[in-house]
Design an enzyme around this catalytic site. Structure first.
Site, mmCIF file in Angstrom:
data_model
loop_
_atom_site.group_PDB
_atom_site.id
_atom_site.type_symbol
_atom_site.label_atom_id
_atom_site.label_comp_id
_atom_site.label_asym_id
_atom_site.label_seq_id
_atom_site.Cartn_x
_atom_site.Cartn_y
_atom_site.Cartn_z
ATOM 1 N N HIS A 1 -50.272 16.902 5.388
ATOM 2 C CA HIS A 1 -50.477 18.207 6.026
ATOM 3 C C HIS A 1 -51.535 19.012 5.282
ATOM 4 O O HIS A 1 -51.785 18.818 4.099
ATOM 5 C CB HIS A 1 -49.161 18.977 6.207
ATOM 6 C CG HIS A 1 -48.579 19.574 4.965
ATOM 7 N ND1 HIS A 1 -47.241 19.867 4.853
ATOM 8 C CD2 HIS A 1 -49.126 19.942 3.788
ATOM 9 C CE1 HIS A 1 -47.021 20.394 3.668
ATOM 10 N NE2 HIS A 1 -48.132 20.451 3.000
ATOM 11 N N GLU B 1 -48.701 20.343 10.259
ATOM 12 C CA GLU B 1 -47.879 19.180 9.939
ATOM 13 C C GLU B 1 -48.254 17.997 10.839
ATOM 14 O O GLU B 1 -48.758 18.187 11.943
ATOM 15 C CB GLU B 1 -46.391 19.523 10.175
ATOM 16 C CG GLU B 1 -45.874 20.667 9.318
ATOM 17 C CD GLU B 1 -45.534 20.255 7.889
ATOM 18 O OE1 GLU B 1 -45.906 19.144 7.465
ATOM 19 O OE2 GLU B 1 -44.894 21.063 7.195
ATOM 20 N N ASN C 1 -47.400 14.237 3.004
ATOM 21 C CA ASN C 1 -47.402 13.698 4.369
ATOM 22 C C ASN C 1 -48.737 13.938 5.072
ATOM 23 O O ASN C 1 -48.871 13.688 6.270
ATOM 24 C CB ASN C 1 -46.253 14.307 5.191
ATOM 25 C CG ASN C 1 -46.420 15.802 5.433
ATOM 26 O OD1 ASN C 1 -47.399 16.407 4.999
ATOM 27 N ND2 ASN C 1 -45.467 16.407 6.123
ATOM 28 N N ASP D 1 -52.133 30.396 4.926
ATOM 29 C CA ASP D 1 -50.844 30.442 5.633
ATOM 30 C C ASP D 1 -49.869 31.393 4.948
ATOM 31 O O ASP D 1 -50.105 31.839 3.821
ATOM 32 C CB ASP D 1 -50.235 29.027 5.747
ATOM 33 C CG ASP D 1 -50.316 28.241 4.445
ATOM 34 O OD1 ASP D 1 -50.541 28.853 3.381
ATOM 35 O OD2 ASP D 1 -50.150 27.014 4.487
HETATM 36 P P1 PGA Z 1 -48.696 21.155 -3.693
HETATM 37 O O1 PGA Z 1 -48.720 21.388 -2.135
HETATM 38 O O2 PGA Z 1 -49.998 21.667 -4.212
HETATM 39 O O3 PGA Z 1 -47.526 21.959 -4.173
HETATM 40 O O4 PGA Z 1 -48.547 19.699 -3.903
HETATM 41 C C1 PGA Z 1 -49.871 21.037 -1.439
HETATM 42 C C2 PGA Z 1 -49.610 21.224 0.031
HETATM 43 O O5 PGA Z 1 -48.462 21.050 0.464
HETATM 44 O O6 PGA Z 1 -50.551 21.557 0.755
#
Ligand code: PGA
Length: 249
Positions: free
Chosen positions: A143, A148, A141, A72
């Protein structure tokens, strides 16, 4: 640890996890140098990327023939912007591991047309023969990439409006100023992700314990995009003890 659908490995700590996975990736690439790797940003894979850089610097790994695709990118900023995911990957992996620009595929957040850019990306993945190994993190969450939680999920690469919580957790890339975090992004869809031949998801820290438990034991639902990984068949989940604390062994 393994249930019917997912293989789960718990490591003593995130350092051992990163080192073990880096060595596995390096030996897979040594066996088949033209691997197509799907990569993720976020705090979780940073240690892994630095370990890959160390292996390259020691001459123990050669990444010069791999092809990469990142999950992304923010929409509305150019790849050269300091907060871009492209810049993050340059800093934490590409520069360290000797991965050159012509090996790298990235969504362009400054492309003239978002839909055309997303189509271009899906076509580029297909033209490369698909992704051999997709690395993933997971949001608290649930995602995956910028897919999302919601009532439905997009399958193909698409444009997304970011949730406030996601913008807040990315503020560090923009000097801690959440107002500078772009409001939209381009993301591979769940279908694009699930087409990878193998998937390795990494989660560390106790803030991930709940979403990992739901990913492993909960129903498949767009309310937890990561739950779709249960449908894939070749997904490994690598955890530290804190992220594994709610998973039944
Ligand atoms: P993080 O993010 O590795 O900073 O916890 C993971 C994500 O949001 O996919």
């Amino acid at each position: 640890m393994s249930d019917l659908y997912l293989t789960i490995t718990v490591f003593r700590d995130e350092r051992v996890l990163a080192r073990t996975l880096a060595e596995r990736i390096a030996s897979a690439v040594a066996e088949r140098p033209r691997q197509v790797l799907g990569l993720a940003t976020g705090r979780t894979p940073v240690r892994l990327y630095h370990e890959l850089g160390t292996l390259h610097a020691r001459g123990s790994a050669d990444f010069s023939r791999i092809t990469t695709f990142n999950l992304d990118e923010f929409w509305g900023i150019p790849p050269s912007a300091p907060g871009s995911y492209r810049a993050f990957m340059e800093e934490h992996l590409f520069r360290r591991a000797g991965i050159q620009a012509d090996q790298v595929n990235f969504l362009n957040g400054a492309a003239p047309d978002a839909d055309a850019e997303c189509d271009r990306y899906d076509n580029a993945i297909a033209a490369a023969g698909g992704i051999d190994l997709q690395l993933l993190g997971i949001g608290t969450n649930g995602h995956i990439g910028f897919n999302e939680p919601g009532r439905e999920l997009a399958s193909r690469t698409h444009r997304v409006v970011l949730k406030e919580s996601t913008r807040r957790s990315n503020a560090g890339l923009f000097g801690g100023d959440v107002s500078r975090v772009p409001k939209e992004a381009l993301s591979m869809g769940m279908g694009s992700i699930l087409r990878a031949r193998r998937i390795v998801l990494i989660a560390t820290g106790k803030s991930k314990a709940k979403c990992v438990e739901r990913l492993v034991s909960g129903p498949v639902t767009p309310k937890l995009p990561a739950s779709f990984l249960q449908l894939h068949g070749a997904v490994e989940i690598l955890l530290d003890g804190a992220a594994a604390q709610s998973v039944n062994s």
